[in-house]
Design an enzyme around this catalytic site. Sequence first.
Site, mmCIF file in Angstrom:
data_model
loop_
_atom_site.group_PDB
_atom_site.id
_atom_site.type_symbol
_atom_site.label_atom_id
_atom_site.label_comp_id
_atom_site.label_asym_id
_atom_site.label_seq_id
_atom_site.Cartn_x
_atom_site.Cartn_y
_atom_site.Cartn_z
ATOM 1 N N HIS A 166 0.837 -1.223 0.000
ATOM 2 C CA HIS A 166 0.000 0.000 0.000
ATOM 3 C C HIS A 166 0.866 1.265 0.000
ATOM 4 O O HIS A 166 0.439 2.291 0.502
ATOM 5 C CB HIS A 166 -0.936 0.044 1.217
ATOM 6 C CG HIS A 166 -1.647 -1.239 1.484
ATOM 7 N ND1 HIS A 166 -2.848 -1.570 0.912
ATOM 8 C CD2 HIS A 166 -1.296 -2.317 2.247
ATOM 9 C CE1 HIS A 166 -3.227 -2.773 1.319
ATOM 10 N NE2 HIS A 166 -2.297 -3.253 2.119
ATOM 11 N N SER A 220 14.584 22.222 -15.745
ATOM 12 C CA SER A 220 13.379 23.014 -15.973
ATOM 13 C C SER A 220 13.787 24.326 -16.605
ATOM 14 O O SER A 220 14.863 24.857 -16.311
ATOM 15 C CB SER A 220 12.689 23.255 -14.635
ATOM 16 O OG SER A 220 11.903 24.422 -14.684
ATOM 17 N N GLU A 261 9.385 9.099 -16.684
ATOM 18 C CA GLU A 261 8.009 9.573 -16.917
ATOM 19 C C GLU A 261 7.562 9.276 -18.344
ATOM 20 O O GLU A 261 6.423 8.878 -18.583
ATOM 21 C CB GLU A 261 7.919 11.078 -16.643
ATOM 22 C CG GLU A 261 8.044 11.407 -15.161
ATOM 23 C CD GLU A 261 8.128 12.906 -14.887
ATOM 24 O OE1 GLU A 261 7.813 13.711 -15.774
ATOM 25 O OE2 GLU A 261 8.535 13.250 -13.760
ATOM 26 N N LYS A 271 15.836 22.291 -10.505
ATOM 27 C CA LYS A 271 15.178 21.040 -10.877
ATOM 28 C C LYS A 271 16.062 20.075 -11.643
ATOM 29 O O LYS A 271 16.850 20.460 -12.494
ATOM 30 C CB LYS A 271 13.963 21.351 -11.763
ATOM 31 C CG LYS A 271 12.825 21.925 -10.999
ATOM 32 C CD LYS A 271 12.120 20.846 -10.186
ATOM 33 C CE LYS A 271 10.654 21.091 -10.201
ATOM 34 N NZ LYS A 271 9.838 20.176 -10.801
#
Length: 464
Positions: free
Chosen positions: A156, A277, A290, A283
């Site tokens: 979980h 970024s 992704e 970043k």
Amino acid sequence: MAQLWGGRFTKETDQLVYNFNASISFDKRFYKQDMLGSMAHVRMLAKQGILTEEEQDVILAGIEGILKDVECGKLEISDKYEDIHSFVEAVLIDRIGDPGKKLHTGRSRNDQVALDMKLYTRDEICEIDGLVRELLVVLQRLMEEHTQTVMPGFTHLQKAQPITLAHHLGAYFEMFKRDRGRLFDIYERMNYCPLGSGALAGTTYPLDREYTAELLGFEGATLNSMDSVADRDYLIELLSALSTIMMHLSRFSEEIIIWNTNEYRFVEIDDAYSTGSSIMPQKKNPDIAELVRGKTGRVYGALISLLTTMKGLPLAYNKDMQEDKELTFDAFDTVKGCLALFTGMLDTMKFNKPQMAASARNGFTNATDAADYLVNHGVPFRDAHGVIGRLVLYCIEQGKAIEELSLEELKGISLVFEEDIYEAVSMDTCVNKRLTLGAPGERAMEQVIQRNREWLEAHGKLVD
Ligand code: ARG
């Protein structure tokens, strides 16, 4: 417009119809397979006395010339032809004259395209399998290195019990191993040659289909000419296997994205595999993971699309089946790209061992082992579960881990606790006492790593 079938028509095809119908923009991908198939067909026709030796030699030399010219860029596959089959035949006739007109004897584009797609797909399966194997090799190396790298195991997405990184990666090893198994099975099942099935009902020429099949490296010839031109099952099961590979890559990507967050910091993705970024200078984003996760949808889409295309088709060939190509090609490209990049990212990724170990210590992942300690000292498991629940609550209130409590505090919860509890709930004990086959304990893990090493050695390339 250049097409093979003008004889029966009195009017030119409408240009829009022609464009809508044409497939050359995408079936030119298998120009090589188309020509190799034609060469095997011609050899078989000559062996059967349907073509003379001289005709065979002229046609073979002609096709070889076309293949060479296409490969070196001297001959461009022009979109003015309807499909790759028409292109090759037209260029052949243009180059060698009349013998070229005999190439299509005893053949239809229906069995020809079925063959081309199978030949192309066979090569792709081998390539994809090779890429999955490379991923397994990297996983194997990492597993060997990290049998002592303790981290929390989750259920979980909540910390559950301590495991090792080798064990976590080992789960993916099993998944990708099964993925290879699926590719092997599909390859074996599809490896029968449809050529010689004609449009749907075979042909009156005395073709030797087994011979063509052998020349092209098939296990044998297909056994029903209608099925041969109408079967796309092998693509459907392959797209299903590719979807499963993507699903595995996507789950793994999701974990890497989580591990890479500022909160977890379990991993650091190499600069070469991350991006920045345009506005936030701090970043470093896990874009590759992704994108792999994102591209999974395209491959699932190809599977559903082809299933839907096929579901209402009466036997045998229908033009709908031309739709099998673009989406399948896209799935091949997507899976290959994702596998290669994912493997590179994993291979160069750094694992933050202290952070992983600290995370395992901080989340009561040894609570089950504390309960087991009580059980080993005669407390029934259900009671032990309750005692440790209270213990965890106490720890949360105190802001401490179980092993940070004094024996006095522990005895305040249960008198059964003695000095040896500290040893029993240490991360090292929690992991290394788990020695059932397939468990994270170092000795159990090493056994599995050894078995997998042997499996990798025994399962080199799909086809040598
Ligand atoms: N481009 C077609 C396909 O991909 C080739 C077969 C054409 N056959 C036909 N009877 N029109 O399926």
